[in-house]
Design an enzyme around this catalytic site. Sequence first.
Site, PDB file in Angstrom:
ATOM      1  CG  ASN A  92      15.064  22.809  88.646  1.00  0.00           C
ATOM      2  OD1 ASN A  92      14.548  22.917  89.757  1.00  0.00           O
ATOM      3  ND2 ASN A  92      14.353  22.852  87.534  1.00  0.00           N
ATOM      4  CB  SER A 117      11.315  20.015  75.473  1.00  0.00           C
ATOM      5  OG  SER A 117      11.748  20.884  74.438  1.00  0.00           O
ATOM      6  CE1 TYR A 141      13.826  22.806  78.826  1.00  0.00           C
ATOM      7  CE2 TYR A 141      13.921  22.894  76.436  1.00  0.00           C
ATOM      8  CZ  TYR A 141      13.195  22.782  77.605  1.00  0.00           C
ATOM      9  OH  TYR A 141      11.835  22.649  77.537  1.00  0.00           O
ATOM     10  CE  LYS A 145      11.725  20.021  80.050  1.00  0.00           C
ATOM     11  NZ  LYS A 145      10.600  19.975  81.006  1.00  0.00           N
TER      12      LYS A 145
END
Length: 327
Positions: A92, A117, A141, A145
Amino acid sequence: MKTILVVGGAGYIGSHMVKMLLDSGYRVVTLDNLSGGYREAVLGGDFVFGDIADSKGLDRLFAGYAFDGVMHFASFIEVGESVRNPGKYYQNNVAATLNLLDAMVAHKVNACIFSSSAAIFGEPQHVPLNEQHPKQPINPYGLSKWMIEQILADYDHAYGLKSICLRYFNAAGADPDGLLGERHLPETHLIPLVLQAASGQRESITVFGQDYDTPDGTCIRDYIHINDLCQAHLLALEKLLAGSKSTAYNLGNGAGFSVKQVIDVAKKVTKQPISVIMGKRRAGDPARLVADSKQAQTVLGWQPQYADLATIIAHAWQYELKMKNKE
């Protein structure tokens, strides 16, 4: 009137961004698959139900509008889940974003604001973290990014797609008008969890560790009011549409607030008892995470309006009570 596509505009940050763009005179189109957002949170403009994983759908969308810019908020954001299920995050947050960027290139839309982030930095080597801090993300995560930031740099070099990446830790609070707020399922953010304990939605709040090298022993984190965060995104968009080069900015509140501070202020704001359970440290929790936003303030002219913790919590509490009364 410029037309902006807000990807993920039904989510927490995205919905506040849509409201601010509309209030600022932009035409807004929201694209969201509603996996983590709410249709009623999109307060105006055009809404398109869809997914950036669908390249054909993106092509139809871009063919139907003359977009001046894209703001991208459609990411999965749970660090723990990213460790347990990295494929979901790379699919995603990275692969689907490539579809979006390719659609932008194909339709000659050359301005992208990317919600990045401060997780791209990994374990802090110094605090506060400035833009030059080494990028060593420690979970999928943060890696996802950082990958997109590097891809955006390549797309600028190859295709002329300009971008501004905005890096921050914790968006907090709610729309001062009381129309929007934070609604995650499951909720993992500290302030809404504390307020759910205050409203009786949950029995207690757990503090993970009280022996850190901080003034009160609990972790210090960066909380930026959602409207201040959106204001920085709006300023970045205006800068990009005016011809800015691609760049990145860190966004922070300057000092950070400890877990104990958040709970203590929440008790004062809500005038409610909050049951606190003292737990053990969690693995991988640094003592302090605070971003340095001097560059954004200097170059973008960004000045947070709601830096006070009590104000952040008061706005969030107003929304918490509104949602509880709806039940």
